[in-house]
Design an enzyme around this catalytic site. Structure first.
Site, PDB file in Angstrom:
ATOM      1  N   GLU B  65       0.727  -1.032  -0.032  1.00 40.96           N
ATOM      2  CA  GLU B  65       0.116   0.087   0.242  1.00 40.96           C
ATOM      3  C   GLU B  65       0.739   1.231  -0.037  1.00 40.96           C
ATOM      4  O   GLU B  65       0.535   2.337  -0.631  1.00 40.96           O
ATOM      5  CB  GLU B  65      -1.113  -0.009   1.253  1.00 40.96           C
ATOM      6  CG  GLU B  65      -1.960  -1.262   0.983  1.00 40.96           C
ATOM      7  CD  GLU B  65      -1.822  -2.293   1.481  1.00 40.96           C
ATOM      8  OE1 GLU B  65      -0.619  -2.452   1.918  1.00 40.96           O
ATOM      9  OE2 GLU B  65      -2.438  -3.311   1.443  1.00 40.96           O
ATOM     10  N   HIS B 134     -11.053  -4.097  10.060  1.00 40.83           N
ATOM     11  CA  HIS B 134     -11.790  -3.979   8.862  1.00 40.83           C
ATOM     12  C   HIS B 134     -12.667  -3.215   9.048  1.00 40.83           C
ATOM     13  O   HIS B 134     -13.878  -3.231   8.060  1.00 40.83           O
ATOM     14  CB  HIS B 134     -11.979  -5.418   8.178  1.00 40.83           C
ATOM     15  CG  HIS B 134     -11.025  -6.230   7.624  1.00 40.83           C
ATOM     16  ND1 HIS B 134      -9.679  -6.455   8.313  1.00 40.83           N
ATOM     17  CD2 HIS B 134     -10.835  -6.730   6.394  1.00 40.83           C
ATOM     18  CE1 HIS B 134      -8.977  -7.110   7.070  1.00 40.83           C
ATOM     19  NE2 HIS B 134      -9.479  -7.081   6.013  1.00 40.83           N
TER      20      HIS B 134
END
Lengths: 320, 358
Positions: B65, B134
């Site tokens: 990322e 999440h």
């Protein structure tokens, strides 16, 4: 070896050395009010690599960036003015020594987070490949950056997409004052690049001609794989600042061994051997450097209104 | 006169359409992210784009990322317009170095000489036990950073218009979606259009209280406002839409009229975005306030996983009704109202038909 290239390398390195010596000389005046990370002793790396590049090739750099900027053809006056925080500086006083740029020379920026510009060069190379441009992207970083995750992520992606990017690792054995043996196991940094599928070369970073040859070779083979150049070198000044602090932070013997291998001295010998005298060159460059400092010191500071400018880039729509 | 039926599409289809129409007219746009070219296409938002625009412009990515964010920043400097997609907002934490240290400040640091037109799409997860890594909602963190723009559309109409605008913007834009909004349908014009960044939108008019809300909490705010009518409370709901930059004049104007403020945000309480709106209103509308401003946010607790714990964790429209009613002295009426309207339903899915992917 082409005499003209030796001369070019010498001029580049001397410009870097003289500029930084002037910083050392004047830093005590406290007019350059920002940290400076000097590359005295490492000039051959910057000069050798940039000698292998075209004007269109793109360069990114790290906190120790004066050499890379000047070797790539960055404007000397504007760099010195930036260190002095003046509005004539290459970043108009927002960046200082650690954030310099010269878009005309395609030196697209240096930053102060270790490893921070490595993925930027990969992105530039991605754009170059996508648009089939005939140039490459280059990023300079030190041995410390190899310890950052972003280094490995960047090499992985560059290799996966066979991007036209050249990674230059200037291994001077130190991250601030911490020796590489306390930070990395006893394995070659260049092997990490080979493991990622890059073409990797190790080279004496104090020998400008060898650096130039290695960088040229990697550039030639860039269509095959991205290149990785590990340059062994040594900084003769402290990590940050203008003191020569070797007796406090580094073994004296190590320092003297490297000081004897000063890249400028060894190149100067080769220059004389091909019949060119360095005296005139030295005088011209010293003059150029003196003028740049004069320019910087007499330039105005940015106005307080400038503080608020450029937080966001304008959009075409905003102007309507 | 025959009314033409207005076209309705879902929020995820609106995102897809915004990407498609932008890519069609601007070849400098590329989109990259984990799963972007796969058969699911990031909850349908990138489905079919690879087939249309090819592997060079629609790319999957290694799980890197941070470097890939930097890669987009570097490409943007040369004139590309990258859109990088993350299926969860939580994954952005891994890329914070490149987002904050490079993307956000680059234009300023180098005195406006380079532009960084990168869109970073993030999805807030919620429910079905997505848990602590999440389903975080850290928009305030991005809104804190000078140089970033932060966008959080609630409706399909705004999702399309704001995404097209974000892609056209010359700055790094954090574009935050909420997984529970992807299935929501409403009218979306088929032609390309933009919605300006920085302007909130009044979605319910009212006189007794101002409810300003972000993203999915706007759905809960509307639910609260619609129910409050039956006990004689008229609530004005303002969808904040874009966190930064934000022109708060509409919210200020509304509070000058109502004298009351409730801010509903999908994020945490301390140093959260709700606090920012409360501060703005306290500074600008102090003399108009009839009661202290209120916040309805997540508690300062990491997201739990268990069905029973998340039930307490996430506030909903009934909590909003109670706060509003308390401010207006109608607690008993509100309690009675909630007992009548609150249906037994699962709190961990947006609706009973929802079967993922989560």
């Amino acid at each position: 070896m082409d005499e003209a290239i030796i001369l070019e390398l010498f001029k580049k390195m001397l410009l870097i050395r003289k500029t930084e010596e002037k910083i050392v000389h004047l830093y005590g005046e406290q007019e350059m009010r920002c940290p400076v990370h000097l590359c005295i002793g490492q000039e051959a790396a910057a000069a050798g690599v940039c000698q292998a590049l075209s004007k269109e090739d793109i360069v990114f750099s790290n906190h120790r960036s004066h050499g890379h900027y000047l070797a790539k053809g960055g404007n000397l006056k504007r760099m010195v003015a930036e260190i002095y925080g003046r509005s004539t500086g290459c970043s108009r006083g927002r960046g200082g020594s650690m954030h310099i740029i010269d878009k005309e020379a395609n030196f697209l920026g240096s930053t102060s987070i270790v490893g921070g510009t490595i993925p930027l060069a990969v992105g530039a190379a991605f754009h170059i490949k996508k648009n089939a441009e005939n140039r490459i992207a280059v990023t300079f970083f030190g041995d410390g950056a190899v310890e950052e995750g972003v280094f490995h992520e960047s090499l992985n992606f560059a290799s996966l997409h066979k991007l036209p990017v050249l990674f230059i690792c200037e291994n001077n054995s130190y991250a601030v004052n911490t020796h590489i043996s306390l930070r990395q196991p006893n394995r070659k940094i260049s092997d990490l690049a080979r493991a990622h599928g890059l073409n990797a070369i190790e080279c004496d970073g104090n020998d400008a001609i060898s650096v130039y040859k290695a960088a040229s070779l990697l550039k030639e083979k860039i269509g095959e794989a991205p290149g990785f150049l590990e340059l062994f070198t040594y900084r003769l000044v402290q990590h940050c600042g203008t003191e020569f602090d070797h007796l406090i932070c580094r073994p004296a013997e190590e320092f003297h061994t490297w000081a004897d291998r000063d890249p400028l001295k060894s190149l100067k010998v080769k220059l004389s051997a091909v019949g060119t005298t360095a005296d005139k060159i030295e005088k011209d460059i010293q003059n150029q450097v003196d003028k740049a400092f004069e320019f910087a010191k007499t330039s105005p500071f940015p106005s307080s209104e400038e503080l608020y400018m450029n937080v966001y880039a304008e959009n075409e729509r905003d102007k309507l | 006169m025959c009314m033409q039926k207005m076209r309705e599409i879902s929020y995820s289809e609106a995102i897809r359409e915004a990407l498609d129409q932008s890519m069609k007219t601007d070849s400098s746009i590329f989109i990259i992210g984990e799963g972007v070219p796969d058969a699911y296409g990031v909850f349908g938002t990138t489905k079919g784009l690879k087939e249309k625009y090819g592997n060079d412009r629609v790319l999957d990515m290694p799980l890197s990322e941070n470097a890939l964010t930097g890669m987009c920043v570097g490409a943007a400097m040369l004139g590309s317009k990258p859109v990088i997609v993350h299926q969860r907002l939580d994954f952005g934490f891994i890329a914070l170095d490149q987002i904050v240290n490079n993307a956000a400040s680059w234009h300023y640091t180098f005195a406006g000489q380079s532009k960084i037109p990168v869109v970073m799409r993030f999805v807030i997860g919620r429910g079905w036990g997505n848990g602590p890594q999440h389903s975080q909602s850290s928009q305030a963190l991005y809104a804190h950073i000078p140089g970033l723009k932060v966008v959080m559309p609630t409706t399909p109409y705004d999702a399309k218009g704001l995404l097209i605008q974000s892609i056209q913007d010359n700055n790094p834009v954090i574009f935050i979606e909420h997984r529970w909004l992807h299935g929501i349908k409403s009218h979306v014009p088929s032609e390309p259009y933009t919605v300006p960044i920085g302007i909130p939108k009044v979605v319910r008019e009212g006189n007794d209280i101002t409810i300003a809300s972000t993203s999915y909490m706007t759905i809960e705010a509307i639910r609260a406002a619609d129910n409050l009518k039956s006990i004689g409370i008229s609530a004005e709901v303002i969808d904040i839409r874009t966190l930064k930059p934000l022109d708060t004049s509409q919210i200020r104007e509304s509070v000058r009229k109502t004298g009351r403020l409730l801010v509903m945000d999908t994020g945490w309480r301390t140093c959260g975005f709700a606090g920012e709106i409360v501060a703005d209103i306290a500074e600008s509308c102090f003399n108009f306030m009839k009661d202290a401003p209120m916040r309805l946010t997540l508690p300062d607790i990491p997201t739990p996983t268990s069905y029973s714990l998340t039930k307490t964790y996430y506030p909903d429209y009934t909590d909003a009704i109670m706060l509003v009613a308390k401010s207006l002295g109608k607690q008993k009426e509100a309690e009675r109202l909630i007992s009548q309207v609150k249906k037994p339903t699962h709190h961990d899915v947006p609706d009973t038909s929802f079967r993922g992917p989560f």
